[in-house]
Motif scaffolding. Structure first.
Motif, mmCIF file in Angstrom:
data_model
loop_
_atom_site.group_PDB
_atom_site.id
_atom_site.type_symbol
_atom_site.label_atom_id
_atom_site.label_comp_id
_atom_site.label_asym_id
_atom_site.label_seq_id
_atom_site.Cartn_x
_atom_site.Cartn_y
_atom_site.Cartn_z
ATOM 1 N N GLN A 62 0.875 -1.269 -0.149
ATOM 2 C CA GLN A 62 0.020 -0.040 -0.045
ATOM 3 C C GLN A 62 0.792 1.386 -0.003
ATOM 4 O O GLN A 62 1.965 1.365 0.834
ATOM 5 N N VAL A 63 0.740 2.248 -0.876
ATOM 6 C CA VAL A 63 1.597 3.272 -1.036
ATOM 7 C C VAL A 63 0.716 4.574 -1.284
ATOM 8 O O VAL A 63 -0.614 4.405 -1.607
ATOM 9 N N SER A 64 1.266 5.812 -0.928
ATOM 10 C CA SER A 64 0.554 7.096 -1.154
ATOM 11 C C SER A 64 1.228 7.896 -2.035
ATOM 12 O O SER A 64 2.632 7.862 -1.995
ATOM 13 N N GLY A 65 0.678 8.731 -2.749
ATOM 14 C CA GLY A 65 1.376 9.668 -3.621
ATOM 15 C C GLY A 65 2.282 8.893 -4.599
ATOM 16 O O GLY A 65 3.395 9.377 -4.922
ATOM 17 N N LEU A 66 1.645 7.949 -5.596
ATOM 18 C CA LEU A 66 2.596 7.295 -6.515
ATOM 19 C C LEU A 66 2.597 8.013 -7.549
ATOM 20 O O LEU A 66 1.620 8.572 -8.291
ATOM 21 N N GLU A 67 3.935 8.148 -8.058
ATOM 22 C CA GLU A 67 4.249 9.114 -9.219
ATOM 23 C C GLU A 67 4.794 8.111 -10.085
ATOM 24 O O GLU A 67 5.672 7.409 -10.242
ATOM 25 N N THR A 68 3.685 8.030 -11.253
ATOM 26 C CA THR A 68 3.827 7.193 -12.284
ATOM 27 C C THR A 68 4.215 7.951 -13.663
ATOM 28 O O THR A 68 4.132 9.168 -13.736
ATOM 29 N N PRO A 69 4.888 7.038 -14.842
ATOM 30 C CA PRO A 69 4.808 8.142 -15.945
ATOM 31 C C PRO A 69 3.449 8.571 -16.460
ATOM 32 O O PRO A 69 3.544 9.749 -17.094
ATOM 33 N N LEU A 70 2.504 8.346 -16.279
ATOM 34 C CA LEU A 70 1.047 8.646 -16.522
ATOM 35 C C LEU A 70 0.634 9.645 -15.559
ATOM 36 O O LEU A 70 -0.397 10.357 -15.993
ATOM 37 N N GLY A 71 1.099 9.870 -14.262
ATOM 38 C CA GLY A 71 0.387 11.007 -13.205
ATOM 39 C C GLY A 71 0.667 10.479 -11.992
ATOM 40 O O GLY A 71 1.362 9.678 -11.836
ATOM 41 N N VAL A 72 0.086 11.092 -11.085
ATOM 42 C CA VAL A 72 0.121 11.076 -9.891
ATOM 43 C C VAL A 72 -1.154 10.190 -9.040
ATOM 44 O O VAL A 72 -2.357 10.631 -9.513
ATOM 45 N N GLN A 73 -1.001 9.094 -8.437
ATOM 46 C CA GLN A 73 -2.229 8.439 -7.997
ATOM 47 C C GLN A 73 -2.196 8.683 -6.348
ATOM 48 O O GLN A 73 -1.187 8.359 -5.621
ATOM 49 N N LYS A 74 -3.061 9.193 -5.902
ATOM 50 C CA LYS A 74 -3.145 9.514 -4.195
ATOM 51 C C LYS A 74 -2.847 8.410 -3.436
ATOM 52 O O LYS A 74 -2.027 8.341 -2.748
ATOM 53 N N GLU A 75 -3.676 7.114 -3.709
ATOM 54 C CA GLU A 75 -3.502 6.001 -3.023
ATOM 55 C C GLU A 75 -3.472 4.832 -3.922
ATOM 56 O O GLU A 75 -4.239 4.945 -4.746
ATOM 57 N N ALA A 76 -2.554 3.770 -3.671
ATOM 58 C CA ALA A 76 -2.629 2.802 -4.536
ATOM 59 C C ALA A 76 -2.154 1.435 -3.854
ATOM 60 O O ALA A 76 -1.423 1.571 -2.974
ATOM 61 N N LEU A 77 -2.376 0.164 -4.714
ATOM 62 C CA LEU A 77 -1.857 -1.066 -4.115
ATOM 63 C C LEU A 77 -0.864 -1.373 -5.526
ATOM 64 O O LEU A 77 -1.185 -1.236 -6.373
ATOM 65 N N LEU A 78 0.520 -1.736 -5.028
ATOM 66 C CA LEU A 78 1.395 -2.234 -5.860
ATOM 67 C C LEU A 78 1.448 -3.916 -5.810
ATOM 68 O O LEU A 78 1.730 -4.323 -4.537
ATOM 69 N N ARG A 79 1.263 -4.666 -6.849
ATOM 70 C CA ARG A 79 1.428 -6.106 -6.715
ATOM 71 C C ARG A 79 3.067 -6.150 -6.541
ATOM 72 O O ARG A 79 3.680 -5.856 -7.310
ATOM 73 N N CYS A 80 3.314 -7.281 -5.517
ATOM 74 C CA CYS A 80 4.817 -7.515 -5.240
ATOM 75 C C CYS A 80 5.350 -8.185 -6.351
ATOM 76 O O CYS A 80 6.471 -7.898 -6.523
ATOM 77 N N GLN A 81 4.691 -8.934 -7.180
ATOM 78 C CA GLN A 81 5.165 -9.585 -8.292
ATOM 79 C C GLN A 81 5.501 -8.909 -9.433
ATOM 80 O O GLN A 81 6.455 -9.121 -10.382
#
Length: 125
Positions: free
Chosen positions: A97-116
């Motif tokens: 579980q992460v906050s403020g996810l900065e991706t090439p497409l934009g910023v996601q306030k809250e997100a889940l990253l799959r560990c795989q």
């Protein structure tokens, strides 16, 4: 300027105060067996292997604790790099579980990253 990305809300777990991980669920029981299978007949080798596994597990859990509320860079498949503030991991370490996810497409306030999908992660001490 960073573009905001919409948030996908996940359903709550069975316990109102939980993160949705039930230790009595079939998934938990399948992924976290209570007994270890023996790969050799020697008790001393099994004890040494168990001690080493225990040490590695403790180091990993301590690393997760150190990562909490820190800015972490995740290297993902397809050479994608994302940055986010680490929040937590589920009990079987399948999601972060992460906050403020900065991706090439934009910023996601809250997100889940799959560990795989995560190859490696780094953070400042």
């Amino acid at each position: 300027m960073k573009t905001p990305v919409s948030v996908l809300r996940l359903p709550r777990g069975p316990d109102p105060n939980s993160r949705g991980f039930d230790p009595n669920s079939p998934r938990f029981l399948a992924l976290c067996p209570t007994t270890l299978s023996s790969s050799s007949s020697s008790g001393a080798v099994d004890e040494e292997e168990q001690r080493l596994r225990s040490d590695l597990r403790e180091r990993f859990l301590r690393t997760l604790l150190l990562m909490t509320d820190k800015q972490v860079e995740f290297n993902m498949h397809e050479k994608v790099r994302v940055r986010a503030r680490f929040g937590a991991s589920d009990i079987d370490v399948l999601n972060f579980q992460v906050s403020g996810l900065e991706t090439p497409l934009g910023v996601q306030k809250e997100a889940l990253l799959r560990c795989q999908d995560v190859i490696s992660c780094s953070f400042e001490l």
